[in-house]
Write a protein that holds these residues in place. Structure first.
Motif, PDB file in Angstrom:
ATOM      1  N   ARG A  83      10.076 -29.384   3.116  1.00  0.00           N
ATOM      2  CA  ARG A  83       9.672 -30.258   4.221  1.00  0.00           C
ATOM      3  C   ARG A  83       8.935 -31.489   3.708  1.00  0.00           C
ATOM      4  O   ARG A  83       9.211 -32.620   4.142  1.00  0.00           O
ATOM      5  N   HIS A  84       8.031 -31.309   2.778  1.00  0.00           N
ATOM      6  CA  HIS A  84       7.273 -32.445   2.250  1.00  0.00           C
ATOM      7  C   HIS A  84       8.172 -33.427   1.494  1.00  0.00           C
ATOM      8  O   HIS A  84       7.999 -34.644   1.601  1.00  0.00           O
ATOM      9  N   ALA A 138       7.538 -25.313   2.659  1.00  0.00           N
ATOM     10  CA  ALA A 138       6.647 -26.478   2.715  1.00  0.00           C
ATOM     11  C   ALA A 138       7.081 -27.531   1.707  1.00  0.00           C
ATOM     12  O   ALA A 138       7.042 -28.732   2.005  1.00  0.00           O
ATOM     13  N   GLU A 194       1.928 -23.819  -2.871  1.00  0.00           N
ATOM     14  CA  GLU A 194       2.767 -24.353  -1.803  1.00  0.00           C
ATOM     15  C   GLU A 194       3.970 -23.441  -1.626  1.00  0.00           C
ATOM     16  O   GLU A 194       4.540 -22.958  -2.600  1.00  0.00           O
TER      17      GLU A 194
END
Length: 328
Positions: free
Chosen positions: A263-264, A260, A256
């Motif tokens: 954001r997650h 990302a 990842e």
């Protein structure tokens, strides 16, 4: 068959109902699990009479990680603390840890937000303030004594090297039950390398052994600063004293990207807010977690959870399996 190269246990004698005999239970557990490999420090009668501490211990061959949360002060007493040659690191999150060194090194107070690394031969006597939260790492002296050169190193706990060491130690606590013998050797080696980095005040950012600790330290920092509009790969790299490219390479090993992950995690916090009485509208949640606008937030949320934020927030909505339990 149990793997003698690794030992772990937890205890909690902070609750009043658990306090009678709390120290005796702790001592039995310590001696049964650790045996003669790490002698138990001699505590003062006041401490043993009312032992209000919870914690966890992991031993990997000759490295020991201990977390302490004290409700009342801890105080040791002069006694036979063993003849082994140890290096100790104390990291205090809250409260204070007062270390009684040798006549040459004197007494050191490690306050909240500080660490201390020392070679002291035998385990040091100490006392703590009440409500102290601290980590104590005990390491074999052979690899570290030449670097310390008789020095006691003390500093802030938010340095890059200390953050990596703490992140790795916490990973060890959470994964020790699943470690193979080779895994035990690997994580032990990483702990020693990170302790060396603390002693040298720098770490080798291209050392593959340190990649998981670097990624975890970045995640730990990001998790504490998700609401910060400046949170970015550049900010994380600066805080950990590495290049953005090095940080991205560490995250690539986890499957990842840095962006990302941020954001997650922000989406997860927004999802939790949707099931709590936060009083925020969808557009306010989008702004709070730094999405460009409501449309961007809606698309990202639906891609991850299979529903729009509005659909998810409805009491009758059927939630996807990875999005949490349905509201009642």
């Amino acid at each position: 068959m149990a793997d003698a190269s690794r030992v772990s246990f937890r205890w909690d004698s902070t609750r009043p109902v658990a306090s009678p005999g709390g120290f005796d239970a702790f001592r039995r557990e310590w001696q049964a699990r650790l045996g003669d490999g790490l002698p138990l420090t001699t505590f003062s009668p006041a401490t043993t009479d009312d032992f209000r501490v919870k914690g966890r211990v992991v031993k990997l061959r000759d490295v020991v990680l201990t977390d302490f949360h004290t409700a009342l002060p801890l105080r040791t007493a002069p006694g036979p603390n063993g003849d082994e040659d140890w290096v100790q690191m104390f990291l205090v999150r809250r409260g204070a840890w007062i270390i009684d060194g040798s006549p040459d090194s004197g007494t050191h107070t490690v306050s909240g937000g500080q660490f201390l690394l020392r070679h002291g031969g035998r385990l040091a006597n100490f006392e703590t303030a009440p409500h102290t939260v601290a980590q104590n790492i005990i390491l074999p002296a052979g690899a570290l004594k030449p670097l310390l050169g008789g020095r006691t190193i003390k500093g802030p706990a938010d340095g890059a090297e200390v953050r990596l060491l703490v992140a790795h130690a916490n990973m060890v606590h959470s994964t020790v039950a699943d470690l193979s013998p080779a895994g035990v050797q690997a994580v032990r080696g990483t702990l020693i390398e990170l302790a060396k980095a603390v002693a040298m005040r720098r770490f080798d950012d291209v050392e593959p052994l340190l990649t998981p600790a670097l990624a975890q330290a970045a995640k730990d920092f990001a998790d504490r600063h998700l609401a910060d509009p400046e949170l970015s790969p550049t900010m994380l790299a600066r805080e950990l004293n590495v290049s953005v490219r090095t940080l991205q390479r560490a995250f690539a090993a986890t499957g990842e990207s840095v962006t990302a992950y941020i954001r997650h995690r922000r989406l997860e916090e927004a999802r939790l807010a949707l099931t709590a009485p936060s009083g925020l509208s969808i557009s306010e949640l989008a702004a709070h977690w730094h999405f460009a606008d409501s449309s961007h937030f809606n698309r990202a949320f639906k891609k991850r959870y299979g529903q729009t934020p509005t659909e998810y927030a409805r009491p009758t909505a059927v939630l996807p399996a990875d999005a949490g339990s349905p509201r009642r």
